[in-house]
Structure formats: structure tokens, C-alpha cells
Enzyme design. Structure first.
Site, PDB file in Angstrom:
ATOM      1  N   HIS A   1       5.050   7.517   0.782  1.00 49.81           N
ATOM      2  CA  HIS A   1       4.285   6.287   1.000  1.00 49.81           C
ATOM      3  C   HIS A   1       2.798   6.615   1.133  1.00 49.81           C
ATOM      4  O   HIS A   1       2.413   7.745   1.429  1.00 49.81           O
ATOM      5  CB  HIS A   1       4.774   5.565   2.256  1.00 49.81           C
ATOM      6  CG  HIS A   1       4.665   6.405   3.488  1.00 49.81           C
ATOM      7  ND1 HIS A   1       3.474   6.668   4.126  1.00 49.81           N
ATOM      8  CD2 HIS A   1       5.615   7.058   4.188  1.00 49.81           C
ATOM      9  CE1 HIS A   1       3.683   7.435   5.174  1.00 49.81           C
ATOM     10  NE2 HIS A   1       4.976   7.703   5.229  1.00 49.81           N
TER      11      HIS A   1
ATOM     12  N   ASP B   1       7.691  11.761   3.750  1.00 51.15           N
ATOM     13  CA  ASP B   1       7.331  13.176   3.628  1.00 51.15           C
ATOM     14  C   ASP B   1       8.516  14.094   3.921  1.00 51.15           C
ATOM     15  O   ASP B   1       8.761  15.069   3.214  1.00 51.15           O
ATOM     16  CB  ASP B   1       6.149  13.527   4.540  1.00 51.15           C
ATOM     17  CG  ASP B   1       6.303  13.008   5.969  1.00 51.15           C
ATOM     18  OD1 ASP B   1       7.422  12.606   6.357  1.00 51.15           O
ATOM     19  OD2 ASP B   1       5.299  12.997   6.706  1.00 51.15           O
TER      20      ASP B   1
END
Length: 473
Positions: free
Chosen positions: A78, A337
């Protein structure tokens, strides 16, 4: 002289024949011998601040002359966001400690003099949310990335067929996918030619997931992971320096850590941050190492199960690569992540030769998290169709691009542009551990990643909106 800025660090691009006036050593150089990359703040922000490209090995980002890209599989983190809800209270506590000492004391001097006119940057109810203001805003980053990839890979779309986008079910990740789609297809075309597929983040998804979880735990890695952030002496030095400047201030290393965390996030919504210069380069290097260690043990090669977790995605991409464009040419995926670092771990393209420790900074380590998963970071796998050359016979090759830098696979780089022949890549992937077996996925849950072959072409979720933070239209 052309002057460009990355984050807050400005670099001077000198013409090849221009000497560096302040350096007698380099006065006759035709090519600049000074390298400034190590001074870029974005390489030390713990991947909490804006996106930054990976430091390249020098391999050309464009496909080799005798090759064309016929399939792309990308997974993207993101975009830039506000602090997480779990970080907000600690940041505010440290900031309140500083403000309570300076406010009313007319002591706006020294390193914190800027606070007289500075305000906190997180609107109410915006923790966790993607940012939408400033030059490094997450929604802007995602949109621009989509436009960039349309320019790079637009030849793989016929302009008529519906292209699925796959995103994990988390609001900021969904918004990143939407904005990327708008950038790639164009705002109007996105509504009709993209199909947003939202994949649940529930552990019950088993192997059919962008966010797989392992039911087995590496106890040694977890002990270190649970103890983060940890103590480094450079953060004590920063606390002592600030306390010495302001009577009554009593910040400790934890406060310093949280103020540095806040600094990185500020750039996600503002063009600059005065807080950067409050701390020295040594202190930022220490901050970066804390985050390197965090990812190393929590979702990277310091955890014995992460190769297996990452192998789920890698194995599924191999199936697509072997089927080729007949299964589709564009596969854009969006997650977090900690879902990308296991994939990097499975591929082995950043695994360090030494074990990271909490008391010694591993200078020069391959596991530099700022190069791996910055905000908006992405791993792009390209399938190359190449003709005969002196380097290799005609065939199909695989190339890995991490944050817009080509990263050759260790032990398999004998194809054009240091790519890997698909057959050799297949042998490598077949040697990875099984996610289902290693992580003991129950038989009642999906045993393989199938959404790339079983997706909706409906547009009904393309503009789905969840809860919006205050101030976000």
C-alpha cells in the site's frame, strides 16, 4: 547546473566536464567521483516515510534489445500512510512531553525552535489511513505508479478485455489498488475495464491468500520480534542532547524513537519535516537498523518459516509464468509489507550472509529494508520472450525487478539482462519448501492459491469505500 531533490536531500547533477570546485583531489575529473546516495534520508526512515527506488546494481531497467515482456506479475505494498493506530498514542505521548516543556516557557530556541510554528499533522480518526495531501501522498503515489506502468506495460492490454486487480481486504490496501487502477486505465476506463477482486485476510483462507499466515512459530525469532523496538546507545545520545538544551525536558531513548517514527510519517503528508535535522545521521542509521532487524526476525530470513510462507506466492507465479500469456498478461496484486518480505526471503535476493543482531549494525548488509519494502514498494516479475543472441539461445526467461531495480537471482543469471531461463527458474522454485506442509494448513482450508484462475470480472467493487478518516473526501 541542474538541481534535483529526493525527499529533503538535494543532489547536484554536474555536467561530466565540470570539476567539483571545493575538491582539489577531483579537480581534473571528467566524471564525478562523489556519491551522495548514503546521505538520502529516505534510506534511513525505517520504511515509514515516502517511497524511494532501490539502489540499482546498474542493470538496465528496460528489457534487453532481443527480448520483449509478454507477462507481468506484480505485488505492491500500500502507499504512504499515517501512523498505525498502535503507534499513535506513543508518538503523541513523546510529543506532549516535549510540548509541555516548551509551551509557555518562551524557550523556542535550539534544535526545536521550529516548534513555535509547527503543528501535529494527523487529522482526527486518520491513524492507519492512506495520506492524500503533499507531494508524497499515498493515493498520489499509487495513481502515478499506475500511470507509469501503463506507459511501460500498456502493450500487454488490448484495450477491450477486463483486467482483474487483486487486493487484500484492508482499506488502505484497497484504496491503493483503486488508485493504481485509475492511473493505469484512466479514471473513466477503470470503472469498466478493471475488476477489483478483494481477497479476505482471514487465516481461514489457507493457501488461497495474499496474506498467508503460518500456524507454526519460530520461538527464537519471536522472542526478538516481541522485544522490538530495542535499545541502541545512539538514541540515548539524542535524548541527552535534547535534555541538555531544554530545562525540565526529560525524554528517554523510547521518546526519541517515537519522535523519529513521527518524523518519517510526516513526509507522507507534507513536503518537508524540520524534525529530520533534530537527529544526526548516526542516529538515523541506528533507527534504520532497528527496522531492518524488525523485518528480519518478524517476516524475513531470520524466521525459519518465512521461506515457506513466501514460497506460496512464488510457486503460484511459476504456474502463471509456465502457462504464459494464455492465462493472462497482467497480474497486479496489493498487500502489506510483511506479506512481501517472505516472498523476497523465498527468492533469496536480499538474504544477508550474516545473521542480524540487535547490538551491532550490519553495515553493507543485503537486508536493507528501505531497499525492499518502502511505502508503495513493489516486486515485479517479468516474463521475457527473447530471440537468439550470443548470450543465450531463443527462449523464455524470468527477470525480477524490485522497486524499479533489476535484481538478478543468485545462481541463475545467464539469460539476457541477467535474467534466468524459465526452466532453470522452475528448478529453483521446485526446491522451495511447501507452505501447506511446513505451516500445517488444515485440510479444511484451501490448499493452493487459486484466485488468479478463479476471479470475478464484475466491476461492482471497483469503487467500494470503507470508513473514511476526518478530512478525506
Amino acid at each position: 547546473m541542474e538541481r534535483t531533490c529526493a525527499g529533503l536531500i538535494c543532489f547536484c547533477l554536474l555536467p561530466a566536464a565540470t570539476a567539483i570546485a571545493s575538491s582539489s583531489v577531483f579537480s581534473q575529473s571528467l566524471i564525478s567521483q562523489q556519491v551522495f546516495d548514503g546521505e538520502n534520508f529516505l534510506k534511513y526512515d525505517g520504511v515509514r516515510g515516502p517511497y524511494v527506488d532501490r539502489v540499482s546494481y546498474g542493470v538496465n531497467r528496460e528489457p534487453p534489445a532481443q527480448c520483449s515482456v509478454d507477462q507481468v506479475i506484480m505485488i505492491k505494498r500500500h502507499g504512504e500512510r499515517y501512523p498505525a493506530s498502535g503507534e499513535g498514542p506513543s508518538i503523541e505521548q513523546a510529543l506532549n512531553k516535549v510540548n509541555s516543556t516548551l509551551v509557555g516557557s518562551d524557550n523556542y530556541t535550539g534544535d526545536l525552535a521550529f516548534l513555535k510554528n509547527w503543528t501535529y499533522f494527523v487529522p482526527s480518526d486518520c491513524y492507519e489511513a492512506e495520506t492524500w495531501t503533499g507531494p508524497y501522498a499515498g493515493l498520489t503515489d499509487a495513481y502515478n505508479h499506475g500511470k507509469e506502468y501503463r506507459s511501460r506495460y500498456g502493450h500487454l492490454w488490448d484495450g477491450n478485455s477486463i483486467v482483474p486487480l487483486f487486493t487484500s481486504d484492508f482499506q488502505r490496501v484497497i484504496e491503493t489498488a483503486q488508485r493504481f487502477g485509475e492511473g493505469f486505465f484512466g479514471n473513466d476506463t477503470y470503472s469498466t475495464k478493471a475488476a477489483l477482486n478483494i481477497i479476505s485476510e482471514s487465516s481461514s483462507q489457507g493457501a488461497d491468500s495474499l496474506t498467508p499466515t503460518c500456524r507454526k512459530q519460530d520461538d527464537n525469532a519471536q522472542k526478538i520480534c516481541d522485544g522490538l523496538p530495542y535499545h541502541l546507545p545512539q538514541l540515548d545520545v539524542a535524548a541527552d542532547r535534547l535534555n541538555a538544551q531544554y530545562h525540565g525536558l526529560n525524554v528517554n531513548w523510547t521518546d526519541v524513537y517515537n519522535l523519529m517514527l513521527m518524523t518519517a510519517y510526516e513526509l507522507n503528508t507534507r513536503p518537508t519535516s524540520d524534525w529530520i535535522d533534530v537527529f544526526t545521521t548516526d542516529e538515523w542509521v541506528s533507527f534504520a537498523h532497528i527496522w531492518n532487524t524488525n523485518f528480519y526476525y518478524c517476516s524475513g530470513p531470520g524466521n525459519e518459516y518465512m521461506r515457506a510462507v513466501g514460497s506460496l506466492y512464488v510457486n503460484a507465479t511459476l504456474s502463471l509464468l509456465r502457462e504464459g500469456p494464455s492465462s493472462g498478461s497482467l497480474f497486479f496484486n496489493f498487500a502489506h509489507d510483511s506479506n512481501i518480505t517472505p516472498i523476497i526471503t523465498a527468492l533469496g535476493i536480499a538474504t544477508p550472509s550474516e545473521t542480524l543482531t540487535t547490538d551491532q549494525i550490519a553495515f553493507g548488509t543485503r537486508w536493507n529494508i528501505q531497499d525492499i519494502v518502502p511505502m508503495g514498494g513493489r516486486l515485479t516479475i517479468e516474463r521475457l520472450n527473447c530471440t537468439d543472441s550470443a548470450l543465450a539461445p531463443a527462449g523464455t526467461f524470468v527477470r525480477l525487478v524490485l522497486n524499479e531495480a533489476v535484481v538478478p537471482l543468485q545462481g541463475c543469471q545467464n539469460g539476457p539482462g541477467y535474467s534466468c531461463p524459465l526452466d532453470n527458474y522452475t528448478s529453483f522454485v521446485n526446491g522451495l519448501p511447501s507452505f501447506v506442509a511446513e505451516c500445517e494448513v488444515p485440510k479444511s482450508e484451501p490448499q493452493y492459491l487459486g484466485f488468479w484462475w478463479n476471479y470475478t470480472t464484475s466491476n461492482e467493487k471497483n469503487h467500494v469505500r470503507g470508513s473514511r478518516c476526518h478530512g478525506l473526501a
